[in-house]
Enzyme design. Structure first.
Site, PDB file in Angstrom:
ATOM      1  N   GLY A 277      20.587 -11.540  22.013  1.00 17.39           N
ATOM      2  CA  GLY A 277      21.811 -11.192  22.775  1.00 17.39           C
ATOM      3  C   GLY A 277      21.955  -9.654  23.016  1.00 17.39           C
ATOM      4  CD  GLU A 319      15.230 -17.039  19.289  1.00 13.99           C
ATOM      5  OE1 GLU A 319      14.736 -18.378  18.438  1.00 13.99           O
ATOM      6  OE2 GLU A 319      16.115 -17.618  19.984  1.00 13.99           O
ATOM      7  N   PRO A 320      14.527 -11.249  21.298  1.00 15.62           N
ATOM      8  CG  PRO A 320      13.659  -9.222  20.647  1.00 15.62           C
ATOM      9  CD  PRO A 320      14.328 -10.393  20.306  1.00 15.62           C
ATOM     10  N   GLY A 321      15.318 -11.017  24.766  1.00 18.89           N
ATOM     11  CA  GLY A 321      14.919 -11.244  26.263  1.00 18.89           C
ATOM     12  C   GLY A 321      14.760 -10.359  27.199  1.00 18.89           C
ATOM     13  NE  ARG A 322      20.427 -10.404  29.695  1.00 17.54           N
ATOM     14  CZ  ARG A 322      20.687 -10.667  30.765  1.00 17.54           C
ATOM     15  NH1 ARG A 322      20.812 -10.802  31.858  1.00 17.54           N
ATOM     16  NH2 ARG A 322      21.880 -12.107  30.317  1.00 17.54           N
ATOM     17  NE  ARG A 359      20.863 -11.626  35.220  1.00 16.74           N
ATOM     18  CZ  ARG A 359      21.783 -10.302  35.069  1.00 16.74           C
ATOM     19  NH1 ARG A 359      21.428 -10.228  36.652  1.00 16.74           N
ATOM     20  NH2 ARG A 359      22.307 -10.446  34.688  1.00 16.74           N
ATOM     21  CE1 TYR A 363      24.323 -17.460  34.698  1.00 10.12           C
ATOM     22  CE2 TYR A 363      22.746 -15.617  35.554  1.00 10.12           C
ATOM     23  CZ  TYR A 363      23.436 -16.693  34.597  1.00 10.12           C
ATOM     24  OH  TYR A 363      22.524 -18.051  33.939  1.00 10.12           O
ATOM     25  CB  CYS A 390      19.932 -19.258  56.244  1.00 10.56           C
ATOM     26  SG  CYS A 390      21.262 -19.851  57.494  1.00 10.56           S
TER      27      CYS A 390
END
Length: 466
Positions: A277, A319-322, A359, A363, A390
């Site tokens: 996170g 659990e790092p991702g971003r 994104r 978001y 479109c």
């Protein structure tokens, strides 16, 4: 007219510390400006990459990706006296090259579907890992795993993070039928709120993920009765793109309390997974903690919580991702037409948009851009960067100051390694972009650009219509 003494791009590069935490930067670690006034990443001219590979184009910097991995790995070794394991949240971007690179740095993998499990397993097999090494590196997540996904996980012997009663009961049935043991972690919702987008906040009580804490004792009782299910740990995840550190202190206490309770029930728990996170810097105003500061906070909090409860230190999983992959990648587009609405707005269009980066429309995410072939030119206008789809909402960035652009210029959106390719679509039947890995002046294609033939290869026309 807007005019800056130095261009925004120059300032970004001049003020970037090459030794800083990658998630606190806007540009990859290897970003420079060459003599042609072009952006270079990994020793490769971004404008030349677009000429060679086309656009839109994802450009992944190997050095930045590896640096993120080593900073996470080394920080846990420094600040946590027990065993630890960093596992990459593959949902950020799952492809075989990323798996291969991260595995070589000692990173494991959090997967959330059969497809991610297959991709990861395949990449590790190609990279020469044994079956035991592969199964030990992979954890399967998901709030609604299918029977086929659970069977694949059991057969691959990866660890399964169990999310709900149906999954737990299905696992009990499948493992009994197969007479095959499986190692699980139980996911709980700790009731911790973070200041992040509501769609990516997962630790609160009102979440689709995990068991509520009032269910856990019944879960422990059920698991204890199963012959083929070994509960080896607990898991919680409080959200994504988080800049705060205090919630991680709170999470450690909640997890340690339930870890102690699981031991009281006689479960062989030995792993504590605190999720990930950590946020990244998407715009100049963002100020996330460094990777080292985040790890120190998590490790210290877990150590203290365990000491206060007289618990032996568990194996600590994160659990790092971003924050592992986002800053390592940029997306290069080719500028097309423009529309000027006097006294209101100027739209500059590019050859991609919501199909390669959903994104902003999903978001309302913000990004920073540079003009890859005009890196030393000052900002002269305020424009809105429009995608080609479109859809009126297909806006990549609204009201941003950039140098004057012409059709054919290369516009580069920064920090696009997370949730861009992985969430890409074929909306409007656009082919998904290619991706290249750059390192020390070499560019390698790691994902081929889709073709029109790829777009129709799964289509069928009933014989009665042809």
């Amino acid at each position: 007219m807007l005019l800056t003494e130095k261009s925004t791009a120059e300032k970004l590069i001049l003020t970037s510390d090459s030794q800083s935490s990658p998630n606190q930067r806007l540009l990859p670690l290897t970003a420079t400006i060459n003599e042609q006034n072009h952006l270079e990443i990994g020793g490769c001219d971004v404008t030349e990459l677009v000429t060679q590979f086309g656009s839109p184009l994802y450009i992944l910097d190997e050095k930045t990706l590896r640096t993120c991995a080593t900073q996470y790995r080394d920080a846990f070794k420094e600040f946590y006296p027990g065993e630890s394991q960093v596992i990459y949240a593959s949902k950020a971007w799952s492809c075989m090259t990323i798996v291969s690179i991260l595995a070589s740095e000692g990173i494991g993998f959090d997967v959330v579907s059969g497809g991610e499990l297959y991709t990861t397993t395949k990449a590790l097999e190609i990279s020469g890992y044994t079956e035991n090494q592969i199964s030990d590196k992979i954890y399967l997540h998901g709030n609604n795993k299918s029977v086929s996904e659970l069977e694949l996980a059991i057969d691959s012997q990866c660890k399964i993070i169990v999310d709900n009663w149906l999954e737990l009961e299905t696992l009990a049935q499948l493992t009994a039928q197969k007479q095959q043991c499986v190692n699980i972690l139980i996911r709980l919702t700790p009731g911790i709120e973070c200041h992040t987008h509501e769609y990516i906040r997962t630790g609160s009580i009102d979440s689709k993920f995990g068991f509520s804490v009032h269910q856990l004792e019944a879960v422990f009782t059920f698991v204890k009765q199963q012959s083929y299910i070994n509960c080896i740990g607990l898991h919680a995840h409080i959200g994504s793109q988080i800049f705060e550190l205090q919630p991680h202190h709170d999470l450690a206490g909640v997890l340690a309390d339930w870890f102690k309770k699981a031991l009281d029930y006689g479960l062989p728990v030995k792993e504590l997974n605190v999720g990930g996170g950590l946020g990244i810097r998407y715009t100049e105003s963002d100020d996330p903690p460094s990777i080292t500061a985040w790890v120190k906070t998590v490790a210290t909090a877990v150590k203290k919580a365990c000491e206060e409860r007289n618990l032996a230190l568990p194996k600590l999983i994160a659990e790092p991702g971003r924050s592992m992959v986002a800053t390592a990648c940029v997306t290069a587009y080719t500028v097309g037409g423009r529309k000027v609405i006097p006294d209101i707005r100027t739209y500059v269009s590019v050859d991609g948009g919501m199909s390669d980066n959903p994104r902003p429309i999903t978001y309302q995410s913000l990004y920073q851009v540079v003009i890859g072939n005009k890196m030393r030119e000052g900002n002269t206008e305020k424009v809105t960067i429009a995608g080609k789809h479109c859809e009126s909402g297909d806006i990549l960035i609204k009201d941003i100051e950039i140098p004057d652009t012409q059709p054919g210029d290369v516009l580069v959106v920064l920090a696009t390694g997370a949730y861009n390719y992985s969430m890409a679509s074929n909306y409007n039947r656009l082919a998904r972009p290619a991706a290249v890995l750059v390192n020390q002046g070499e560019a390698n294609l790691i994902i081929r650009r889709e073709t029109y033939d790829d777009l129709v290869k799964q289509d069928l026309i009933p014989s009665r219509l042809s």
